[in-house]
Design a protein around this motif. Structure first.
Motif, PDB file in Angstrom:
ATOM      1  N   LEU A  81       0.831  -1.206   0.000  1.00  0.00           N
ATOM      2  CA  LEU A  81       0.000   0.000   0.000  1.00  0.00           C
ATOM      3  C   LEU A  81       0.863   1.253   0.000  1.00  0.00           C
ATOM      4  O   LEU A  81       0.547   2.243  -0.682  1.00  0.00           O
ATOM      5  CB  LEU A  81      -0.929   0.002   1.221  1.00  0.00           C
ATOM      6  N   TYR A 235      -5.534  -2.272  -2.115  1.00  0.00           N
ATOM      7  CA  TYR A 235      -5.975  -2.923  -0.878  1.00  0.00           C
ATOM      8  C   TYR A 235      -7.123  -3.894  -1.148  1.00  0.00           C
ATOM      9  O   TYR A 235      -7.164  -4.982  -0.570  1.00  0.00           O
ATOM     10  CB  TYR A 235      -6.414  -1.873   0.146  1.00  0.00           C
ATOM     11  N   SER A 239      -6.691  -7.667   0.095  1.00  0.00           N
ATOM     12  CA  SER A 239      -7.362  -7.950   1.365  1.00  0.00           C
ATOM     13  C   SER A 239      -7.820  -9.405   1.469  1.00  0.00           C
ATOM     14  O   SER A 239      -8.070  -9.900   2.573  1.00  0.00           O
ATOM     15  CB  SER A 239      -8.564  -7.021   1.557  1.00  0.00           C
TER      16      SER A 239
END
Length: 262
Positions: A81, A235, A239
């Protein structure tokens, strides 16, 4: 330091020795010739099966695994990120200046900075994953073989002890102690296999799965950076590698959002 492994080996040995001491004298469980047969035979058979450098690499890898903490997948996602933020603000070229201890991540950043295609990045990082799995499987196989050989040589030592015992049947007083010594090699082989070699192989396998997951995060993160160039999208892509209770929605301020079209 891997405290779980440390607690496991200490507690296992402590319980075994406690049971031995409660049941009688510990001296009867010490037999140098039996240890020589089991340990020496296991090492010799392993060296006959695999290359010497693979045995050294196996013990070196075991030391590293038990003394270094594994990289958390959440930390790797946070790293990706951050790289996405750098790319979003300064462009892909800035990723070539990123400093990291991971040679795979450094290589991935260089590929992004060089504007490599998605297929090139995917193939390159997949080759890194395949190479890592191959190397680690070789290391794990060494300990699996040792776990296989140790009980076999323990039984071999027992047979040697029984042969020596049967040759002295004229003295009944020596049968009991001789039988105990003969069974000790089986005890040594089983102890080494179940408390040392197999747990090490299992720990190495668990570390391999963890490292493969981290490399997959790097691969998918780099591809997402290349195609989306926004950390929120990155993300969402990464995730899925986290447990559901660890996934947190990102809060994107207006400064991070794209300007509306007129």
């Amino acid at each position: 330091m891997d405290f779980a492994s440390l607690i496991g080996i200490i507690s296992g040995l402590a319980l075994i020795f406690a049971a031995i001491l409660i049941g009688g004298e510990a001296d009867v469980f010490v037999n140098i010739p039996g240890l020589m047969i089991v340990a020496g035979g296991t090492i010799a058979a392993t060296l006959l099966t695999v290359q010497f450098k693979d045995v050294l690499n196996a013990f070196r890898a075991a030391y590293i695994v038990f003394t270094r903490d594994k990289t958390n997948v959440k930390d790797m996602i946070d790293t990706m990120l951050e790289l996405s933020r750098i790319s979003h603000r300064h462009g892909l070229l800035r990723l070539g200046d990123v400093e990291t201890d991971s040679h795979v991540l450094r290589r991935a950043c260089n590929l992004l900075a060089e504007a490599a295609s998605e297929q090139v990045i995917r193939n390159t990082l997949q080759n890194e994953i395949d190479s890592l799995v191959s190397r680690h499987m070789t290391v794990q196989d060494v300990f699996r073989k040792m776990a296989l050989y140790a009980p076999a040589f323990g039984m071999l030592g027992t047979l040697i002890g029984l042969i020596q015992m049967l040759s002295e049947l004229t003295n009944p007083d020596t049968i009991g102690p001789a039988m105990a010594i003969a069974l000790l090699t089986t005890f040594y082989g089983s102890l080494l296999a179940t408390l040392v070699f197999m747990p090490i192989a299992g720990k190495l396998r668990a570390r391999t799965l963890s490292e493969v997951t981290n490399l997959e995060v790097i691969r998918e993160g780099c591809i997402s950076i290349l195609t989306n160039d926004h950390y929120a999208h990155v993300y969402e892509q990464l995730s899925s590698y986290l447990p559901e209770d660890s996934r947190k929605p990102l809060k994107i301020g207006r400064s991070e959002q794209q300007a509306p079209k007129e």
